[in-house]
Design a protein around this motif. Structure first.
Motif, PDB file in Angstrom:
ATOM      1  N   GLN A   6      32.440  33.064  36.671  1.00 52.59           N
ATOM      2  CA  GLN A   6      32.396  32.608  37.919  1.00 52.59           C
ATOM      3  C   GLN A   6      31.140  32.827  38.428  1.00 52.59           C
ATOM      4  O   GLN A   6      30.582  34.182  38.921  1.00 52.59           O
ATOM      5  CB  GLN A   6      33.547  32.846  38.771  1.00 52.59           C
ATOM      6  N   PHE A   9      31.668  30.883  44.487  1.00 52.09           N
ATOM      7  CA  PHE A   9      32.788  30.616  45.217  1.00 52.09           C
ATOM      8  C   PHE A   9      33.116  29.299  45.130  1.00 52.09           C
ATOM      9  O   PHE A   9      32.092  28.489  45.722  1.00 52.09           O
ATOM     10  CB  PHE A   9      33.007  31.313  46.319  1.00 52.09           C
ATOM     11  N   LEU A  15      35.243  27.944  37.342  1.00 55.48           N
ATOM     12  CA  LEU A  15      35.496  28.931  36.244  1.00 55.48           C
ATOM     13  C   LEU A  15      35.012  28.115  35.018  1.00 55.48           C
ATOM     14  O   LEU A  15      35.411  26.935  34.487  1.00 55.48           O
ATOM     15  CB  LEU A  15      37.100  29.004  36.271  1.00 55.48           C
ATOM     16  N   ASP A  43      44.496  35.165  42.506  1.00 55.94           N
ATOM     17  CA  ASP A  43      43.339  34.760  41.554  1.00 55.94           C
ATOM     18  C   ASP A  43      42.638  33.530  42.391  1.00 55.94           C
ATOM     19  O   ASP A  43      41.469  33.611  42.121  1.00 55.94           O
ATOM     20  CB  ASP A  43      43.735  34.607  40.190  1.00 55.94           C
ATOM     21  N   THR A  44      43.607  32.798  42.631  1.00 53.90           N
ATOM     22  CA  THR A  44      42.922  31.453  43.049  1.00 53.90           C
ATOM     23  C   THR A  44      42.149  31.686  44.420  1.00 53.90           C
ATOM     24  O   THR A  44      41.181  31.022  44.728  1.00 53.90           O
ATOM     25  CB  THR A  44      44.254  30.523  43.513  1.00 53.90           C
ATOM     26  N   ARG A  47      38.957  33.432  43.528  1.00 53.18           N
ATOM     27  CA  ARG A  47      37.906  32.443  43.107  1.00 53.18           C
ATOM     28  C   ARG A  47      37.250  31.766  44.378  1.00 53.18           C
ATOM     29  O   ARG A  47      36.265  31.447  44.304  1.00 53.18           O
ATOM     30  CB  ARG A  47      38.833  31.687  42.054  1.00 53.18           C
ATOM     31  N   PRO A  64      37.218  36.877  36.203  1.00 51.89           N
ATOM     32  CA  PRO A  64      38.476  36.898  36.822  1.00 51.89           C
ATOM     33  C   PRO A  64      39.488  37.708  35.871  1.00 51.89           C
ATOM     34  O   PRO A  64      39.164  37.595  34.904  1.00 51.89           O
ATOM     35  CB  PRO A  64      38.807  35.632  37.419  1.00 51.89           C
ATOM     36  N   SER A  96      37.827  41.340  40.848  1.00 57.40           N
ATOM     37  CA  SER A  96      37.617  40.673  39.561  1.00 57.40           C
ATOM     38  C   SER A  96      37.591  41.649  38.695  1.00 57.40           C
ATOM     39  O   SER A  96      36.343  42.578  38.747  1.00 57.40           O
ATOM     40  CB  SER A  96      36.224  39.772  39.666  1.00 57.40           C
ATOM     41  N   HIS A 298      44.276  27.185  37.350  1.00 58.71           N
ATOM     42  CA  HIS A 298      44.402  27.297  38.708  1.00 58.71           C
ATOM     43  C   HIS A 298      44.486  26.040  39.452  1.00 58.71           C
ATOM     44  O   HIS A 298      45.296  26.202  40.444  1.00 58.71           O
ATOM     45  CB  HIS A 298      42.572  27.707  38.966  1.00 58.71           C
TER      46      HIS A 298
END
Length: 314
Positions: A6, A9, A15, A43-44, A47, A64, A96, A298
């Protein structure tokens, strides 16, 4: 090796699968040949860069992924040789941490031997989702006299929580967003399952359960607030969603995210792995994606299309 990287953002499309150098374990570390990586709602948020003030944004670029299971293929200086070749599971820590990859580095202190009878995907669910569920159930102190509502009852945590409620002899009510998800919730112990996306769902809940003593919520939003307003005044809500606004009523609210959980994290990880191994609280892995499809994993998680724990397979 192949890894998800990644560089900015944003949405799931940031990803991307890339070729990167193999990592090398440092002193006190091991390298794991990853078989499965856990995908979590947090995690989402990482991200997207949408994090609470207490959790700083990770530096970019990054790989991630915070939960992995696999086989130790290399050890660093000072690590017990017995770990080499061991089937392990580990939570790599906040932020991460490099789990969405074919190879990942972990501290020796983060390792657990994978219990006999657990495959890598179930072990990944136990080390992350399972440990939070263990904390929720302890905080809730459920008794046979309780009537307990679980939001997102077909999710990874929901399935574990329903099992814990039934183990305690209490009545379990699951809320989920489709007929298929209601069947999953029933399969894990919900005696009553209600689709919160249908008209009149709250009225049905009130009719089915005039008295609700416990709410276990990791979703937040209007559904959780409306159930909370229906709790007994001497009831309790265990909240692990991060949603703090708009809860009005007399019931006690217990927030488990933060120092209380972090101070006992190893205890909860061990308890979750043991419960998964003996079948007391078996994690439900409902959605598995190839590593290359991390972006789709995701997207599906955020759209609530998935069920159970979401994992990536390498």
């Amino acid at each position: 090796m192949r890894a998800i990287r990644q560089h900015e953002f944003g949405g799931p499309e940031v990803l991307r699968l890339e070729e990167v150098p193999d990592p090398t374990p440092g002193p006190g570390q091991v390298r794991i040949r990853v078989e499965a990586s856990g995908v979590h709602r947090l995690d989402t948020s990482i991200r997207a860069g949408d994090l609470p003030p207490t959790m700083p944004r990770p530096e970019l670029p990054m790989t991630p992924g915070r939960e992995v299971a696999g086989v130790v293929d290399e050890i660093g200086e000072g690590v017990d040789e017995a770990w080499r070749g061991a089937q392990v599971v580990a939570h790599l820590g906040p932020g991460s941490s490099g789990g969405y990859a074919e190879l990942a580095v972990a501290d020796e202190t983060q390792l657990y031997r994978r219990p006999d009878g657990l495959d890598s995907t179930t072990a990944v669910a136990a080390i992350g989702t399972g440990r939070t569920s263990a904390a929720v159930l302890e905080a809730a102190q459920i008794t046979p006299d309780d009537v307990v509502v679980v939001t997102s009852a077909a999710g990874g945590m929901g399935a574990i929580l329903l099992q814990g409620i039934r183990n305690a002899g209490a009545r379990a009510i699951g809320l989920a967003g489709s007929a298929a998800k209601l069947e999953i919730a029933r399969g894990f112990g919900a005696q009553t399952a209600i689709d919160y996306r249908t008209d009149g769902w709250l009225e049905r809940l009130r009719a089915e359960a005039p008295r609700i003593t416990v709410l276990l919520d990791g979703v937040g939003g209007d559904v959780a607030r409306q159930v909370y307003a229906h709790l007994d005044s001497d009831g309790r809500m265990v909240r692990f969603s991060g949603d703090r606004d708009g809860y009005e009523g007399g019931a006690k609210i217990i927030d488990i995210l933060g120092p209380w959980v972090q101070g006992r994290i190893k205890e909860f990880e061990q308890a979750s792995l043991e419960a998964a191994a003996d079948g007391t609280r078996k994690p439900y892995v409902g959605s598995a994606f190839p590593l290359a499809e991390a972006a789709e994993a995701h997207r599906s998680l955020e759209a609530r299309e998935t069920t159970g724990k979401v994992v990536l397979l390498t």
